[in-house]
Design a protein around this motif. Structure first.
Motif, PDB file in Angstrom:
ATOM      1  N   ALA A 242       0.779  -1.423   0.138  1.00  0.00           N
ATOM      2  CA  ALA A 242       0.169   0.090  -0.096  1.00  0.00           C
ATOM      3  C   ALA A 242       0.606   0.855  -0.001  1.00  0.00           C
ATOM      4  CB  ALA A 242      -0.724   0.531   1.360  1.00  0.00           C
ATOM      5  N   LEU A 243       1.670   1.566   0.564  1.00  0.00           N
ATOM      6  CA  LEU A 243       3.124   2.474   0.886  1.00  0.00           C
ATOM      7  C   LEU A 243       3.944   2.616  -0.588  1.00  0.00           C
ATOM      8  CD1 LEU A 243       4.139   1.763   4.465  1.00  0.00           C
ATOM      9  CD2 LEU A 243       2.611   3.600   3.804  1.00  0.00           C
ATOM     10  N   ARG A 244       3.589   1.257  -1.515  1.00  0.00           N
ATOM     11  CA  ARG A 244       4.166   1.287  -2.548  1.00  0.00           C
ATOM     12  C   ARG A 244       3.329   2.342  -3.399  1.00  0.00           C
ATOM     13  NH1 ARG A 244       6.030  -3.646  -2.177  1.00  0.00           N
ATOM     14  NH2 ARG A 244       4.672  -4.551  -3.030  1.00  0.00           N
ATOM     15  N   GLU A 245       3.041   1.680  -3.591  1.00  0.00           N
ATOM     16  CA  GLU A 245       1.883   2.714  -4.329  1.00  0.00           C
ATOM     17  C   GLU A 245       1.044   3.852  -4.367  1.00  0.00           C
ATOM     18  OE1 GLU A 245      -2.511  -0.314  -3.762  1.00  0.00           O
ATOM     19  OE2 GLU A 245      -0.744  -2.178  -5.322  1.00  0.00           O
ATOM     20  N   GLU A 246       1.259   4.224  -2.935  1.00  0.00           N
ATOM     21  CA  GLU A 246       1.942   5.828  -2.354  1.00  0.00           C
ATOM     22  C   GLU A 246       2.813   6.373  -2.597  1.00  0.00           C
ATOM     23  OE1 GLU A 246       0.270   6.449   1.837  1.00  0.00           O
ATOM     24  OE2 GLU A 246      -1.326   5.182   1.377  1.00  0.00           O
ATOM     25  N   GLY A 247       4.156   5.763  -3.815  1.00  0.00           N
ATOM     26  CA  GLY A 247       5.135   5.727  -4.232  1.00  0.00           C
ATOM     27  C   GLY A 247       6.022   6.740  -2.565  1.00  0.00           C
ATOM     28  N   ARG A 248       5.717   5.615  -1.158  1.00  0.00           N
ATOM     29  CA  ARG A 248       6.082   6.629   0.004  1.00  0.00           C
ATOM     30  C   ARG A 248       7.911   5.536   0.379  1.00  0.00           C
ATOM     31  NH1 ARG A 248       3.428   9.736   3.659  1.00  0.00           N
ATOM     32  NH2 ARG A 248       1.305  10.883   3.017  1.00  0.00           N
ATOM     33  N   VAL A 249       7.785   4.414  -1.084  1.00  0.00           N
ATOM     34  CA  VAL A 249       8.217   2.950  -0.178  1.00  0.00           C
ATOM     35  C   VAL A 249       8.645   2.395  -1.692  1.00  0.00           C
ATOM     36  CG1 VAL A 249       8.661   0.631   0.515  1.00  0.00           C
ATOM     37  CG2 VAL A 249       7.317   2.604   1.291  1.00  0.00           C
ATOM     38  N   VAL A 250       9.452   2.257  -2.195  1.00  0.00           N
ATOM     39  CA  VAL A 250      10.584   1.145  -3.835  1.00  0.00           C
ATOM     40  C   VAL A 250      10.525   0.351  -2.305  1.00  0.00           C
ATOM     41  CG1 VAL A 250      10.992   3.412  -4.557  1.00  0.00           C
ATOM     42  CG2 VAL A 250      12.542   2.756  -3.190  1.00  0.00           C
ATOM     43  N   THR A 251      11.099  -1.061  -3.872  1.00  0.00           N
ATOM     44  CA  THR A 251      11.136  -2.068  -3.707  1.00  0.00           C
ATOM     45  C   THR A 251      12.061  -2.718  -4.887  1.00  0.00           C
ATOM     46  OG1 THR A 251       9.318  -2.790  -1.899  1.00  0.00           O
ATOM     47  CG2 THR A 251       9.897  -4.865  -3.240  1.00  0.00           C
ATOM     48  N   SER A 252      13.157  -2.965  -4.600  1.00  0.00           N
ATOM     49  CA  SER A 252      14.136  -3.054  -5.512  1.00  0.00           C
ATOM     50  C   SER A 252      14.514  -4.599  -5.222  1.00  0.00           C
ATOM     51  CB  SER A 252      15.749  -3.145  -5.446  1.00  0.00           C
ATOM     52  OG  SER A 252      16.030  -3.629  -6.251  1.00  0.00           O
ATOM     53  N   HIS A 253      13.971  -5.735  -6.054  1.00  0.00           N
ATOM     54  CA  HIS A 253      14.025  -7.297  -6.666  1.00  0.00           C
ATOM     55  C   HIS A 253      15.727  -7.434  -5.472  1.00  0.00           C
ATOM     56  CE1 HIS A 253      12.738 -10.912  -7.353  1.00  0.00           C
ATOM     57  NE2 HIS A 253      14.273 -11.339  -7.960  1.00  0.00           N
ATOM     58  N   GLY A 254      15.494  -8.412  -5.102  1.00  0.00           N
ATOM     59  CA  GLY A 254      17.050  -8.839  -4.356  1.00  0.00           C
ATOM     60  C   GLY A 254      17.683  -8.206  -3.358  1.00  0.00           C
ATOM     61  N   MET A 255      16.903  -7.224  -2.859  1.00  0.00           N
ATOM     62  CA  MET A 255      17.281  -5.975  -2.195  1.00  0.00           C
ATOM     63  C   MET A 255      16.268  -5.728  -1.246  1.00  0.00           C
ATOM     64  SD  MET A 255      20.948  -4.652  -3.380  1.00  0.00           S
ATOM     65  CE  MET A 255      20.725  -3.679  -2.420  1.00  0.00           C
ATOM     66  N   GLY A 256      15.163  -5.338  -1.796  1.00  0.00           N
ATOM     67  CA  GLY A 256      13.677  -5.823  -0.431  1.00  0.00           C
ATOM     68  C   GLY A 256      13.203  -3.719  -0.495  1.00  0.00           C
ATOM     69  N   SER A 257      12.992  -3.029   0.812  1.00  0.00           N
ATOM     70  CA  SER A 257      12.170  -2.422   0.356  1.00  0.00           C
ATOM     71  C   SER A 257      12.685  -1.423   0.978  1.00  0.00           C
ATOM     72  CB  SER A 257      10.495  -2.382   1.022  1.00  0.00           C
ATOM     73  OG  SER A 257       9.325  -3.561  -0.486  1.00  0.00           O
ATOM     74  N   PHE A 258      12.292   0.096   0.726  1.00  0.00           N
ATOM     75  CA  PHE A 258      13.480   1.366   1.576  1.00  0.00           C
ATOM     76  C   PHE A 258      11.813   2.219   1.256  1.00  0.00           C
ATOM     77  CE2 PHE A 258      16.344  -1.527  -0.820  1.00  0.00           C
ATOM     78  CZ  PHE A 258      17.231  -1.552   0.183  1.00  0.00           C
ATOM     79  N   VAL A 259      12.293   3.252   2.006  1.00  0.00           N
ATOM     80  CA  VAL A 259      11.311   4.730   2.487  1.00  0.00           C
ATOM     81  C   VAL A 259      12.316   4.514   1.182  1.00  0.00           C
ATOM     82  CG1 VAL A 259      11.236   6.595   3.829  1.00  0.00           C
ATOM     83  CG2 VAL A 259      11.334   4.567   4.671  1.00  0.00           C
ATOM     84  N   ALA A 260      11.047   6.167   0.229  1.00  0.00           N
ATOM     85  CA  ALA A 260      11.433   6.482  -0.662  1.00  0.00           C
ATOM     86  C   ALA A 260      11.883   8.015  -0.532  1.00  0.00           C
ATOM     87  CB  ALA A 260      10.044   6.837  -2.152  1.00  0.00           C
TER      88      ALA A 260
END
Length: 78
Positions: A54-72
């Motif tokens: 949900a946070l990724r869809e809001e643009g607050r989080v980015v996810t990088s395959h193999g790396m994880g999810s981070f605050v944008a």
């Protein structure tokens, strides 16, 4: 955390994470640990993943395959 039984847990967790991002508790590039969040909120990993999605869809989080999810970056959220 006391959950409101009338709302999905993932939405409530997303609200907490959103507040932490907005307040700077989780600064840009902060990496989310699904294991830690699963333990902190006492929920299944799929619930944590829904909150992060949900946070990724809001643009607050980015996810990088193999790396994880981070605050944008703040700049990328504008």
């Amino acid at each position: 955390m006391d959950y409101d039984p009338t709302r999905p847990k993932w939405q409530q967790i997303a609200e907490v994470l959103r507040e932490r991002i907005d307040s700077g508790t989780y600064p840009p590039h902060h990496k989310f640990s699904e294991v830690q969040l699963e333990s902190e909120f006492d929920v299944a990993r799929v619930t944590v993943r829904k909150a992060i999605k949900a946070l990724r869809e809001e643009g607050r989080v980015v996810t990088s395959h193999g790396m994880g999810s981070f605050v944008a970056d703040t700049d990328s959220r504008k």
